[in-house]
Design a protein around this motif. Structure first.
Motif, PDB file in Angstrom:
ATOM      1  N   TYR A  60       0.830  -1.205   0.000  1.00 56.53           N
ATOM      2  CA  TYR A  60       0.000   0.000   0.000  1.00 56.53           C
ATOM      3  C   TYR A  60       0.863   1.253   0.000  1.00 56.53           C
ATOM      4  O   TYR A  60       1.819   1.361   0.777  1.00 56.53           O
ATOM      5  N   ILE A  61       0.512   2.196  -0.880  1.00 52.91           N
ATOM      6  CA  ILE A  61       1.104   3.524  -0.873  1.00 52.91           C
ATOM      7  C   ILE A  61       0.056   4.487  -0.333  1.00 52.91           C
ATOM      8  O   ILE A  61      -1.089   4.501  -0.789  1.00 52.91           O
ATOM      9  N   LEU A  62       0.449   5.294   0.650  1.00 55.27           N
ATOM     10  CA  LEU A  62      -0.461   6.231   1.306  1.00 55.27           C
ATOM     11  C   LEU A  62      -0.043   7.658   0.984  1.00 55.27           C
ATOM     12  O   LEU A  62       1.114   8.039   1.215  1.00 55.27           O
ATOM     13  N   ALA A  63      -0.971   8.422   0.439  1.00 54.74           N
ATOM     14  CA  ALA A  63      -0.714   9.834   0.148  1.00 54.74           C
ATOM     15  C   ALA A  63      -2.037  10.573   0.125  1.00 54.74           C
ATOM     16  O   ALA A  63      -3.045  10.041  -0.341  1.00 54.74           O
ATOM     17  N   ALA A  64      -2.034  11.785   0.627  1.00 50.44           N
ATOM     18  CA  ALA A  64      -3.229  12.622   0.618  1.00 50.44           C
ATOM     19  C   ALA A  64      -3.228  13.501  -0.631  1.00 50.44           C
ATOM     20  O   ALA A  64      -2.170  13.821  -1.178  1.00 50.44           O
ATOM     21  N   PRO A  65      -4.410  13.899  -1.118  1.00 50.79           N
ATOM     22  CA  PRO A  65      -4.476  14.772  -2.295  1.00 50.79           C
ATOM     23  C   PRO A  65      -3.677  16.052  -2.090  1.00 50.79           C
ATOM     24  O   PRO A  65      -3.778  16.703  -1.050  1.00 50.79           O
TER      25      PRO A  65
ATOM     26  N   ALA B 258       3.905   7.404   2.308  1.00 53.74           N
ATOM     27  CA  ALA B 258       4.414   6.236   3.029  1.00 53.74           C
ATOM     28  C   ALA B 258       4.050   4.983   2.242  1.00 53.74           C
ATOM     29  O   ALA B 258       3.124   4.995   1.414  1.00 53.74           O
ATOM     30  N   ILE B 259       4.778   3.910   2.492  1.00 53.14           N
ATOM     31  CA  ILE B 259       4.471   2.625   1.875  1.00 53.14           C
ATOM     32  C   ILE B 259       4.441   1.561   2.962  1.00 53.14           C
ATOM     33  O   ILE B 259       5.208   1.622   3.928  1.00 53.14           O
ATOM     34  N   ILE B 260       3.543   0.597   2.816  1.00 53.57           N
ATOM     35  CA  ILE B 260       3.384  -0.496   3.774  1.00 53.57           C
ATOM     36  C   ILE B 260       3.642  -1.821   3.072  1.00 53.57           C
ATOM     37  O   ILE B 260       3.065  -2.096   2.011  1.00 53.57           O
ATOM     38  N   ASP B 261       4.511  -2.635   3.649  1.00 53.02           N
ATOM     39  CA  ASP B 261       4.800  -3.996   3.195  1.00 53.02           C
ATOM     40  C   ASP B 261       5.206  -4.088   1.720  1.00 53.02           C
ATOM     41  O   ASP B 261       4.601  -4.825   0.925  1.00 53.02           O
ATOM     42  N   PRO B 262       6.250  -3.371   1.313  1.00 50.46           N
ATOM     43  CA  PRO B 262       6.729  -3.498  -0.064  1.00 50.46           C
ATOM     44  C   PRO B 262       7.429  -4.836  -0.289  1.00 50.46           C
ATOM     45  O   PRO B 262       7.989  -5.419   0.642  1.00 50.46           O
ATOM     46  N   VAL B 263       7.385  -5.305  -1.528  1.00 54.09           N
ATOM     47  CA  VAL B 263       7.950  -6.604  -1.906  1.00 54.09           C
ATOM     48  C   VAL B 263       9.166  -6.385  -2.798  1.00 54.09           C
ATOM     49  O   VAL B 263       9.120  -5.595  -3.751  1.00 54.09           O
ATOM     50  N   ASP B 264      10.256  -7.091  -2.504  1.00 50.76           N
ATOM     51  CA  ASP B 264      11.533  -6.864  -3.167  1.00 50.76           C
ATOM     52  C   ASP B 264      11.439  -6.946  -4.687  1.00 50.76           C
ATOM     53  O   ASP B 264      12.004  -6.104  -5.393  1.00 50.76           O
ATOM     54  N   ARG B 265      10.734  -7.928  -5.211  1.00 50.69           N
ATOM     55  CA  ARG B 265      10.692  -8.097  -6.660  1.00 50.69           C
ATOM     56  C   ARG B 265       9.951  -6.959  -7.360  1.00 50.69           C
ATOM     57  O   ARG B 265      10.027  -6.824  -8.580  1.00 50.69           O
TER      58      ARG B 265
END
Length: 233
Positions: free
Chosen positions: A18-23, A29-36
């Motif tokens: 998940y990428i979190l950003a307000a308008p 912020a990012i949650i649980d990114p995956v290496d590949r």
């Protein structure tokens, strides 16, 4: 105002990032990114004109390797990890009740939800719950390794997550059935493992699952305790 995150998917491990950003905001912020998917995630940030400030992990994953360390090195973002998961290189060691600001006026509320692992955390942002492997759509994470406990998971979900507002959106760490989002109200009423089930019955149910050991566990867990830097795919 409730906002939706940018939800991204890894088909190999059925993991959501998940990428979190307000308008109008630049910081994200990012949650649980995956290496590949390191390059994919950077491309999303660049396309949207976003600057990554924080990388959050919900726990030390056993089924994929995180790109948290690579993202931190590339963007200067701070790595944030649950204090009970042994992810020592993360400069922000999260505690229950923390509120972490990642952009002007934007913050994540940290909720310690042991059960899937002893240190597992969920994050709440603008009416959105990022539930990791603690609460899945119609189910929950396994509880048979990394300090997991079925009793603890039951207490975490029923005592912390199910007490949130019914309209809170649930964004899970995984999905295996083509589902992407739920609500606390729906899960309270319909979750196949937890809804209406007594604690002892839930513990017995989880003990009887007899799940196979994750194939990547011996690689992923040590790598993820080093923010993924011990392994690259």
């Amino acid at each position: 105002m409730q906002l939706n995150p940018i939800q991204l998917f890894d088909a190999e491990s059925s993991t959501f990032t998940y990428i979190l950003a307000a308008p109008g905001a630049v910081d994200a912020a990012i949650i649980d990114p995956v290496d590949r998917h390191f390059e994919r995630d950077l491309a999303h940030l660049e396309r949207l004109g976003l600057r990554l400030t924080h990388v959050f992990e919900t726990h030390a994953h056993a089924d994929h390797v995180t790109s948290a360390g690579r993202l931190r090195a590339h963007t200067g973002a701070k790595a944030c990890a649950p204090s009970g998961c042994g992810i020592a290189p993360a400069e922000i060691q999260l505690q229950d009740g923390d509120r972490i600001g990642f952009a002007d006026g934007e913050e994540l509320a940290v909720i310690h939800t042991p059960g899937h692992t002893a240190g597992s955390m969920c994050y709440l942002w603008r009416g959105n719950l990022f539930s990791g492997d603690t609460l899945l759509i119609g189910g929950c994470g396994r509880t048979d390794f990394q300090g997991g406990s079925a009793g603890d998971l039951y207490d975490s979900v029923t005592g912390k997550l199910f007490t949130l507002d019914a309209a809170t959106r649930v964004w899970p760490g995984h999905d295996y059935k083509g589902q992407s989002v739920s609500t606390i109200g729906w899960e309270r009423a319909h979750n196949a493992r937890l809804a209406g089930r007594e604690r002892a019955d839930f513990i017995a149910l989880m003990a009887a699952l007899d799940l196979p050991r994750p194939g990547l566990m011996d690689v992923a867990v040590p790598a993820n305790r080093n923010l993924g830097l011990a392994h690259s795919v």
